[in-house]
Design an enzyme around this catalytic site. Sequence first.
Site, PDB file in Angstrom:
ATOM      1  N   ASP A 150      33.880  45.644  35.773  1.00 45.81           N
ATOM      2  CA  ASP A 150      35.260  45.159  35.850  1.00 45.81           C
ATOM      3  C   ASP A 150      35.352  43.661  36.140  1.00 45.81           C
ATOM      4  O   ASP A 150      36.444  43.080  36.027  1.00 45.81           O
ATOM      5  CB  ASP A 150      36.042  45.905  36.939  1.00 45.81           C
TER       6      ASP A 150
ATOM      7  N   LYS B 145      44.091  44.911  39.672  1.00 50.13           N
ATOM      8  CA  LYS B 145      44.382  45.257  38.277  1.00 50.13           C
ATOM      9  C   LYS B 145      44.744  46.733  38.207  1.00 50.13           C
ATOM     10  O   LYS B 145      44.405  47.542  39.075  1.00 50.13           O
ATOM     11  CB  LYS B 145      43.192  44.965  37.368  1.00 50.13           C
TER      12      LYS B 145
END
Length: 293
Positions: free
Chosen positions: A145, A20
Site C-alpha cells: 500500500d 485511505k
Amino acid sequence: MIQKQINRSAWAERWPAPAKLNLMLRITGQRSDGYHLLQTVFQFIDLCDWITFHPVDDGRVSLLKPMPGVPEEDDLTIRAAKLLKMEAGCEHGVCIEVEKNLPMGGGLGGGSSDAATTLVVLNQLWNLRLPMEKLMELGLSLGADVPVFIYGYSAWAEGVGEKLEKINIPEQWIVVIKPDCHVDTKEIFLAKNLTRDSKSITIADFIAGQNQNDCLGVVSERYQFVKDALVDLSEFSEARLTGTGACVFAQFDSEEVAASAYRSLQGKWRVYLVRGVNESPLFSKLRNGSYIS
C-alpha cells in the site's frame, strides 16, 4: 513530484500521513509466488497521522517516542528513513516524532502512509531529489500500500496494488466505523472460500456502480464485530468494507446527513466523520506551502 528546494522552516512543520479507503476490491487471480492479483480503487480521506522530523548531527535515525511493544527497528518510519539513506548514500540523521490518529488494524493504511510521508518529506528535507518512481519502488519493498501514498492522488490500481492510474472520484462526506477487532489480512487471503477469480472490470464499470469487495463475505463470516458494524451503518447508507477491514464506511452526499449518521452511531461505535479527497493532504501541503522556494 515537487523538486523545488525546501527551506529550513520546513523542519518545524507537522506533515500529514493520511488514511485511505478501498472503494472497491476485486481479486482477479493469484501469482505463482502466492500474491493475489487485484483491482482496487484508492481514495484518501482527511483523517491523518502527523509526523515531525527533527534534524540530528550524528547521522542516526531514531523515534522520539517508540511505540510500546514495537521494536524501533521494526517501525515502518524508521525502516523507510534508513532505506532512503542507504539508497541515496545520505549521511544525514533524523529523529522522527509521530502523532498517531489512525486506528491500527483498520485497513486505513496508517503504517504504510507513515512510511510514505517519511520517504517523500525526507527526500525534500535532505534535498536528495530522488524521482517519484524511485520512491514508489522503495515504498513497494516496505508494503504493497505504500506506493499509492507516494503517488499522492486517488488511483485505480492493479497488479498487487502497485500499478496506478489517476482517477477523479466525487469528494463525498464519509462515516467510518472502526470495530473493536483486528482483522488478520494474511488469514483472509489464505481462506479457502475467498473469491480469487473475479472478472476484471474497467474504470467505467466502477463509476457505473460496480464496487464489490471480494473480501467482504469472508471477513463478515469470521469477525462478528465487522458484520454488526456493517448492519448498523447500512441503516444510513450503503455500508462497505475497506480492504480486508476491520473498518467499514459509507458515503453521503451532504455533510448534514453524514453528521446525523455519525451522531447516531457515536454511542455504540468508534466512529469518524471525514471527507474523501482526491489529492493527498500531504501533497496539498507540499504544493501550497510557503516554505517551498
